[in-house]
Scaffold this motif. Structure first.
Motif, PDB file in Angstrom:
ATOM      1  N   PRO A  18     -62.314 -20.571 -75.414  1.00  0.00           N
ATOM      2  CA  PRO A  18     -62.183 -19.161 -74.902  1.00  0.00           C
ATOM      3  C   PRO A  18     -60.750 -18.580 -75.009  1.00  0.00           C
ATOM      4  N   LYS A  19     -59.831 -19.355 -74.949  1.00  0.00           N
ATOM      5  CA  LYS A  19     -58.322 -18.893 -74.937  1.00  0.00           C
ATOM      6  C   LYS A  19     -57.809 -18.626 -76.105  1.00  0.00           C
ATOM      7  N   CYS A  20     -57.724 -19.764 -76.995  1.00  0.00           N
ATOM      8  CA  CYS A  20     -57.169 -19.369 -78.478  1.00  0.00           C
ATOM      9  C   CYS A  20     -58.080 -19.327 -79.701  1.00  0.00           C
ATOM     10  N   GLY A  21     -59.353 -19.521 -79.302  1.00  0.00           N
ATOM     11  CA  GLY A  21     -60.244 -19.196 -80.524  1.00  0.00           C
ATOM     12  C   GLY A  21     -60.300 -20.408 -81.516  1.00  0.00           C
ATOM     13  N   LYS A  22     -59.640 -21.437 -81.221  1.00  0.00           N
ATOM     14  CA  LYS A  22     -59.740 -22.423 -82.095  1.00  0.00           C
ATOM     15  C   LYS A  22     -61.140 -23.476 -81.854  1.00  0.00           C
ATOM     16  N   LYS A  23     -61.553 -24.076 -83.066  1.00  0.00           N
ATOM     17  CA  LYS A  23     -62.739 -24.899 -82.988  1.00  0.00           C
ATOM     18  C   LYS A  23     -62.431 -26.158 -81.916  1.00  0.00           C
ATOM     19  N   ILE A  24     -63.209 -26.431 -81.101  1.00  0.00           N
ATOM     20  CA  ILE A  24     -63.222 -27.501 -80.160  1.00  0.00           C
ATOM     21  C   ILE A  24     -63.995 -28.768 -80.673  1.00  0.00           C
ATOM     22  N   ASN A  25     -65.404 -28.470 -80.876  1.00  0.00           N
ATOM     23  CA  ASN A  25     -66.034 -29.542 -81.587  1.00  0.00           C
ATOM     24  C   ASN A  25     -67.197 -28.694 -82.162  1.00  0.00           C
ATOM     25  N   SER A  26     -68.576 -29.453 -82.686  1.00  0.00           N
ATOM     26  CA  SER A  26     -69.751 -28.648 -83.265  1.00  0.00           C
ATOM     27  C   SER A  26     -70.810 -29.122 -82.177  1.00  0.00           C
ATOM     28  N   GLN A  27     -71.676 -28.519 -81.944  1.00  0.00           N
ATOM     29  CA  GLN A  27     -73.210 -28.693 -81.224  1.00  0.00           C
ATOM     30  C   GLN A  27     -74.394 -28.292 -81.816  1.00  0.00           C
ATOM     31  N   TYR A  28     -75.295 -29.278 -81.740  1.00  0.00           N
ATOM     32  CA  TYR A  28     -76.835 -28.896 -82.045  1.00  0.00           C
ATOM     33  C   TYR A  28     -77.048 -27.754 -81.740  1.00  0.00           C
ATOM     34  N   LEU A  29     -77.929 -26.822 -82.267  1.00  0.00           N
ATOM     35  CA  LEU A  29     -78.184 -25.613 -81.869  1.00  0.00           C
ATOM     36  C   LEU A  29     -79.362 -25.828 -80.627  1.00  0.00           C
ATOM     37  N   GLY A  30     -80.171 -26.757 -80.583  1.00  0.00           N
ATOM     38  CA  GLY A  30     -81.202 -26.925 -79.637  1.00  0.00           C
ATOM     39  C   GLY A  30     -82.589 -26.095 -79.775  1.00  0.00           C
ATOM     40  N   ILE A  31     -83.533 -26.258 -79.148  1.00  0.00           N
ATOM     41  CA  ILE A  31     -84.864 -25.700 -79.247  1.00  0.00           C
ATOM     42  C   ILE A  31     -84.657 -24.153 -78.912  1.00  0.00           C
ATOM     43  N   THR A  32     -84.184 -23.923 -77.800  1.00  0.00           N
ATOM     44  CA  THR A  32     -84.045 -22.454 -77.380  1.00  0.00           C
ATOM     45  C   THR A  32     -83.546 -21.512 -78.354  1.00  0.00           C
ATOM     46  N   LYS A  33     -82.128 -21.915 -78.812  1.00  0.00           N
ATOM     47  CA  LYS A  33     -81.383 -21.368 -79.874  1.00  0.00           C
ATOM     48  C   LYS A  33     -82.155 -21.038 -81.119  1.00  0.00           C
ATOM     49  N   LEU A  34     -82.729 -22.180 -81.501  1.00  0.00           N
ATOM     50  CA  LEU A  34     -83.328 -22.100 -82.844  1.00  0.00           C
ATOM     51  C   LEU A  34     -84.714 -21.081 -82.550  1.00  0.00           C
ATOM     52  N   HIS A  35     -85.213 -20.955 -81.367  1.00  0.00           N
ATOM     53  CA  HIS A  35     -86.350 -20.157 -81.427  1.00  0.00           C
ATOM     54  C   HIS A  35     -86.057 -18.670 -81.463  1.00  0.00           C
ATOM     55  N   LYS A  36     -84.819 -18.484 -80.760  1.00  0.00           N
ATOM     56  CA  LYS A  36     -84.310 -17.253 -80.837  1.00  0.00           C
ATOM     57  C   LYS A  36     -83.918 -16.603 -82.274  1.00  0.00           C
ATOM     58  N   TRP A  37     -83.290 -17.887 -82.933  1.00  0.00           N
ATOM     59  CA  TRP A  37     -83.038 -17.211 -84.244  1.00  0.00           C
ATOM     60  C   TRP A  37     -84.213 -17.166 -85.183  1.00  0.00           C
ATOM     61  N   ALA A  38     -85.244 -17.901 -84.891  1.00  0.00           N
ATOM     62  CA  ALA A  38     -86.606 -17.663 -85.710  1.00  0.00           C
ATOM     63  C   ALA A  38     -87.098 -16.395 -85.451  1.00  0.00           C
ATOM     64  N   ILE A  39     -86.949 -15.809 -84.155  1.00  0.00           N
ATOM     65  CA  ILE A  39     -87.354 -14.382 -83.910  1.00  0.00           C
ATOM     66  C   ILE A  39     -86.564 -13.313 -84.564  1.00  0.00           C
ATOM     67  N   GLU A  40     -85.352 -13.559 -84.454  1.00  0.00           N
ATOM     68  CA  GLU A  40     -84.314 -12.424 -85.021  1.00  0.00           C
ATOM     69  C   GLU A  40     -84.491 -12.478 -86.404  1.00  0.00           C
ATOM     70  N   ASN A  41     -85.013 -13.716 -87.302  1.00  0.00           N
ATOM     71  CA  ASN A  41     -85.320 -13.706 -88.672  1.00  0.00           C
ATOM     72  C   ASN A  41     -86.440 -13.417 -88.981  1.00  0.00           C
ATOM     73  N   LYS A  42     -87.520 -13.116 -88.146  1.00  0.00           N
ATOM     74  CA  LYS A  42     -89.095 -12.859 -88.267  1.00  0.00           C
ATOM     75  C   LYS A  42     -89.705 -14.064 -88.757  1.00  0.00           C
ATOM     76  N   ILE A  43     -89.276 -15.054 -88.525  1.00  0.00           N
ATOM     77  CA  ILE A  43     -89.943 -16.255 -88.819  1.00  0.00           C
ATOM     78  C   ILE A  43     -91.234 -16.465 -87.636  1.00  0.00           C
ATOM     79  N   ILE A  44     -90.676 -16.193 -86.426  1.00  0.00           N
ATOM     80  CA  ILE A  44     -91.914 -16.140 -85.206  1.00  0.00           C
ATOM     81  C   ILE A  44     -91.605 -14.695 -84.829  1.00  0.00           C
ATOM     82  N   SER A  45     -92.835 -13.974 -84.879  1.00  0.00           N
ATOM     83  CA  SER A  45     -93.003 -12.635 -84.308  1.00  0.00           C
ATOM     84  C   SER A  45     -92.526 -12.658 -82.832  1.00  0.00           C
ATOM     85  N   GLU A  46     -92.276 -11.282 -82.563  1.00  0.00           N
ATOM     86  CA  GLU A  46     -91.889 -10.921 -81.111  1.00  0.00           C
ATOM     87  C   GLU A  46     -93.095 -11.252 -80.169  1.00  0.00           C
ATOM     88  N   LYS A  47     -94.344 -11.077 -80.509  1.00  0.00           N
ATOM     89  CA  LYS A  47     -95.350 -11.244 -79.511  1.00  0.00           C
ATOM     90  C   LYS A  47     -95.505 -12.764 -79.237  1.00  0.00           C
TER      91      LYS A  47
END
Length: 250
Positions: free
Chosen positions: A172-201
Motif C-alpha cells: 500500500p505504500k510503494c505499490g510494489k508486488k508483495i506476493n500473489s494470492q488465489y482469488l477465492g470463491i467470494t471474489k470469483l463469484h463477484k467476478w462472475a456477476i460483473e461478467n454476466k456469467i451469474i445473473s444479479e438475481k
C-alpha cells in the motif's frame, strides 16, 4: 446407468477403429490426435460412471472389476495389440454386464441434475454432495456444494481470461508486488456477476453457497446445524448456479 454404460462402449468402439487405423497408418497425425482425444473422453466417462456405483451384489462387483481392469488397460500406454485383444474380449462380456446393471435401480432423490452441467470434476462433486445428503451426511454435502461451485467459477475464469484465478498483492505504500494470492470463491463469484456469467438475481444465492460450505467445513463460533433442509437448500442452490454458469460460459 444404462446411458453412461452406452457412452463408455461407444467410446471404446471408436478407440478400437482408431487403433486399427493407427496400426495401418502409424505416422498419420490426424488419427493419433483423434485417438488421444477419444482416450480423454473415455477416461472422463469412466470416472463419472465409477463415481455413481457402489455394488452390493458380489456377482455385479466381480463383473465391474473385470470392466475396470479392462478399461485401465485401454487407457494405459500398452501396445495396440494388447488393447485390441482387451476390447474384443470386453465385447463378448458386455451383454452380461448390461443384464446385471438393468437390475440396479437408481436411488430416489429430490434432485435432478440438468443436462447443461457437463460430466466433469464439478459434476462429480455435486453428485457426491447428493449421495452424502441421501446418507444423512449433511455437513459434508454442503462442503462439496461449495467445492463444486468454486471449481466451476475457477474454470470459467480460466476460460474467459486465459489466466489462473490469482491476483497480485501490492504494497500500500510503494505499490510494489508483495506476493500473489488465489482469488477465492467470494471474489470469483463477484467476478462472475460483473461478467454476466451469474445473473444479479442469483448474487445472494452464490454468497449463501459459500457461507453454507464454510459453515460445514470449519468449527464455528456458534453451533452449525446438521440439518437436512439446509443441506437440501445448498444442493438446490448449487444446481441452479452451475446450470447458469455453464450455460453462460459457452
Amino acid at each position: 446407468m444404462q446411458e453412461e454404460l452406452s457412452q463408455i462402449w461407444e467410446s471404446i468402439s471408436r478407440i478400437r477403429e482408431l487403433i486399427k487405423k493407427l496400426k495401418k497408418y502409424r505416422s498419420n497425425n490426424h488419427y493419433k490426435q483423434k485417438y488421444d482425444a477419444e482416450i480423454l473422453i473415455l477416461n472422463r466417462n469412466f470416472k463419472f460412471f465409477k463415481s455413481k456405483l457402489n455394488p452390493k451384489k458380489p456377482e455385479l462387483a466381480k463383473k465391474l472389476g473385470h470392466l475396470y481392469s479392462s478399461i485401465e488397460i485401454i487407457l494405459s500406454e500398452k501396445e495396440y495389440k494388447t488393447k485390441l485383444d482387451t476390447i474384443n474380449e470386453l465385447e463378448r462380456f458386455w451383454p452380461d454386464l448390461e443384464v446385471e446393471l438393468v437390475s440396479i435401480k437408481s436411488k430416489e432423490t429430490d434432485f435432478k441434475i440438468p443436462k447443461e452441467i457437463p460430466m466433469n470434476e464439478q459434476r462429480l462433486d455435486l453428485e457426491e454432495a447428493i449421495r452424502d445428503y441421501n446418507e444423512k451426511c449433511y455437513l459434508s454435502s454442503l462442503v462439496l456444494c461449495r467445492r463444486s461451485y468454486e471449481g466451476a467459477l475457477a474454470q470459467a475464469y480460466k476460460s474467459k481470461t486465459k489466466t489462473d484465478p490469482i491476483q497480485d498483492v501490492l504494497c500500500p505504500k510503494c505499490g510494489k508486488k508483495i506476493n500473489s494470492q488465489y482469488l477465492g470463491i467470494t471474489k470469483l463469484h463477484k467476478w462472475a456477476i460483473e461478467n454476466k456469467i451469474i445473473s444479479e438475481k442469483l448474487k445472494s444465492v452464490g454468497f449463501l453457497t459459500a457461507d453454507l460450505g464454510a459453515g460445514g467445513a470449519h468449527p464455528p463460533l456458534y453451533e452449525f446445524p446438521r440439518d437436512p433442509d439446509i443441506a437440501k437448500l445448498g444442493i438446490q442452490a448449487t444446481i441452479t448456479l452451475l446450470k447458469q454458469i455453464y450455460s453462460n460460459s459457452k
